[in-house]
Design a protein around this motif. Structure first.
Motif, PDB file in Angstrom:
ATOM      1  N   THR A 239       0.828  -1.213   0.000  1.00 46.33           N
ATOM      2  CA  THR A 239       0.000   0.000   0.000  1.00 46.33           C
ATOM      3  C   THR A 239       0.860   1.261   0.000  1.00 46.33           C
ATOM      4  O   THR A 239       0.818   2.061   0.943  1.00 46.33           O
ATOM      5  CB  THR A 239      -0.967   0.025   1.210  1.00 46.33           C
ATOM      6  N   PRO A 240       1.655   1.444  -1.044  1.00 51.18           N
ATOM      7  CA  PRO A 240       2.570   2.596  -1.059  1.00 51.18           C
ATOM      8  C   PRO A 240       1.828   3.922  -1.222  1.00 51.18           C
ATOM      9  O   PRO A 240       0.829   4.013  -1.938  1.00 51.18           O
ATOM     10  CB  PRO A 240       3.449   2.312  -2.284  1.00 51.18           C
ATOM     11  N   ALA A 241       2.339   4.957  -0.552  1.00 52.19           N
ATOM     12  CA  ALA A 241       1.769   6.292  -0.734  1.00 52.19           C
ATOM     13  C   ALA A 241       2.159   6.853  -2.092  1.00 52.19           C
ATOM     14  O   ALA A 241       1.438   7.671  -2.668  1.00 52.19           O
ATOM     15  CB  ALA A 241       2.258   7.218   0.386  1.00 52.19           C
ATOM     16  N   GLU A 242       3.298   6.431  -2.592  1.00 51.36           N
ATOM     17  CA  GLU A 242       3.790   6.870  -3.897  1.00 51.36           C
ATOM     18  C   GLU A 242       4.036   5.635  -4.762  1.00 51.36           C
ATOM     19  O   GLU A 242       4.458   4.588  -4.264  1.00 51.36           O
ATOM     20  CB  GLU A 242       5.092   7.658  -3.752  1.00 51.36           C
ATOM     21  N   PRO A 243       3.810   5.728  -6.077  1.00 50.11           N
ATOM     22  CA  PRO A 243       3.897   4.537  -6.921  1.00 50.11           C
ATOM     23  C   PRO A 243       5.312   4.095  -7.284  1.00 50.11           C
ATOM     24  O   PRO A 243       5.517   2.941  -7.638  1.00 50.11           O
ATOM     25  CB  PRO A 243       3.130   4.948  -8.182  1.00 50.11           C
ATOM     26  N   HIS A 244       6.284   5.014  -7.216  1.00 52.30           N
ATOM     27  CA  HIS A 244       7.637   4.698  -7.662  1.00 52.30           C
ATOM     28  C   HIS A 244       8.644   4.870  -6.535  1.00 52.30           C
ATOM     29  O   HIS A 244       8.496   5.749  -5.677  1.00 52.30           O
ATOM     30  CB  HIS A 244       8.052   5.601  -8.832  1.00 52.30           C
TER      31      HIS A 244
END
Length: 390
Positions: A239-244
């Protein structure tokens, strides 16, 4: 290598031969083989010599572990290097993973790192020789209790009950590298589905994977080691806050993002920043630009420039003294005038190779300078300067 020849290396006689060959030097193979075949079977000597050569090649990836491990030619080339495997294992451990299915385990490089992080691993591969090597590596490094090796087609492996799945699909065939993710073995779509069968999942992909094929909800991570991009991975369940994410080893420096607009372009200022390759692959140059207060030299070139020197592990900084239109004759004259004999050449957006340019410059003298070549608009620039501290 046949599996029978490999198993012979695990016998007392095979171990004696491998110990004797531990420090042999390249070029000694013929002399050693002639002498050793007087005392040992020729086939065993050949297998031991081949294994000793593989171990020497593997030191670049596995450090001192290589001297105790076993390899196949493909295994040396395709195995995850130790530093990257340890980073991934640390991430799994931090997520609370206790059991993991390592699909397409190869010679066991990732399984070893995971087991050392305290994770119980089911290591699966369909090739009997590769499985025998992985099993021998687990035993050689004292990890047999944490690593179960199973020889089967990974598409038939039941991962029910495991905390996580890690898949390293084959990205090479007899014809060379495979660039289409659906031509991986198994295909990317299958590996993504496998990663989603457990609470957490990850899979290894080529660093050049197009961003538009990264699945929805996945975190894409690019990893460099000592400034060289080694691999990319897709993570599920984090569940990352940012995709990269870009991760730089050693040190484990991590930059996340992927939502900022591209930086503006502007004139070259006092400092030039060269982002790490993992940052560029992850499309996180904008995040570094925000850190250093920088702009691009050209909208299509990943060089940043700023009036400020801001320490960051994610880019190499250079203090620029000269900015001129690119001209070999002019550059040669400057280097001669300043008694420069050592020229470090960086370049982006220009076809000339550093080797070709250095031959034309013929530098001579005690001084050192960094020359950075870049496209800017319809022309090319040459920027002279020196690297500054991280």
């Amino acid at each position: 290598m046949e599996i029978e020849s490999f198993r012979a290396l695990l016998t007392d006689e095979g171990q004696t031969l491998l110990a004797e060959l531990r420090e042999f030097k390249p070029g000694q193979e013929l002399t050693l083989a002639t002498r050793l075949r007087r005392e040992h079977p020729a086939e065993l000597v050949s297998a031991a010599l081949a294994q000793a050569q593989l171990r020497q090649r593997a030191r670049a990836k596995f450090d001192e572990d290589a001297d105790a491990m076993y390899f196949t030619p493909n295994g040396v080339e395709q195995a995850t290097r130790r530093s990257v495997g340890e980073w991934r294992a640390q991430r799994f451990a931090a997520l609370g993973v206790k059991t993991l299915a390592d699909l397409c385990c190869g010679i066991g490089g990732d399984a070893i790192a995971l087991a050392r992080a305290g994770i119980a691993v089911l290591a699966v591969d369909r090739d009997p020789l590769t499985c025998a090597v992985a099993e021998a590596n687990a035993a050689a490094l004292g990890l047999a209790e944490l690593i179960e090796v199973r020889c089967e087609d990974v598409t038939r492996t039941d991962v029910t009950g495991y905390d996580a799945v890690f898949t390293d699909p084959a990205r090479r065939t007899s014809k060379g590298r495979v660039f289409d993710p659906e031509a991986y073995s198994p295909p990317l779509s299958w590996a993504v589905d496998a990663a989603r069968r457990t609470p957490f999942g990850a899979l290894k992909v080529a660093p050049g994977i197009p961003h538009d094929v990264v699945p929805e909800g996945a975190e894409a991570e690019w990893i460099s080691d000592h400034g060289e991009v080694k691999e990319a991975g897709l993570w599920f369940g984090t569940t990352p806050a940012e995709p990269h994410r870009a991760t730089l080893l050693p040190g484990g420096h991590t930059l996340t993002g992927g939502r900022l607009p591209d930086p503006l372009a502007g004139p070259v200022r006092r400092y030039l920043y060269e982002p790490d390759g993992a940052v560029i692959r992850a499309h996180l140059v904008a995040e570094v630009a925000e850190q250093v207060g920088g702009t691009l030299i050209d909208p299509m070139i990943a060089y940043l420039t700023s009036d400020r020197l801001v320490p960051t592990p994610f880019a190499h900084a250079y203090e620029i003294t000269d900015v001129l239109p690119f001209n070999v004759k002019k550059l040669r004259a400057i280097l001669r005038e300043r008694k420069v004999g050592t020229v470090v050449i960086k370049k982006r957006g220009i076809s000339m190779t550093p080797e070709d340019l250095r031959r034309q410059l013929k530098p001579s003298g005690p001084e050192t300078v960094t020359v950075i070549l870049s496209r800017k608009g319809d022309g090319h620039l040459m920027m002279l300067g020196q690297p500054v501290g991280a």
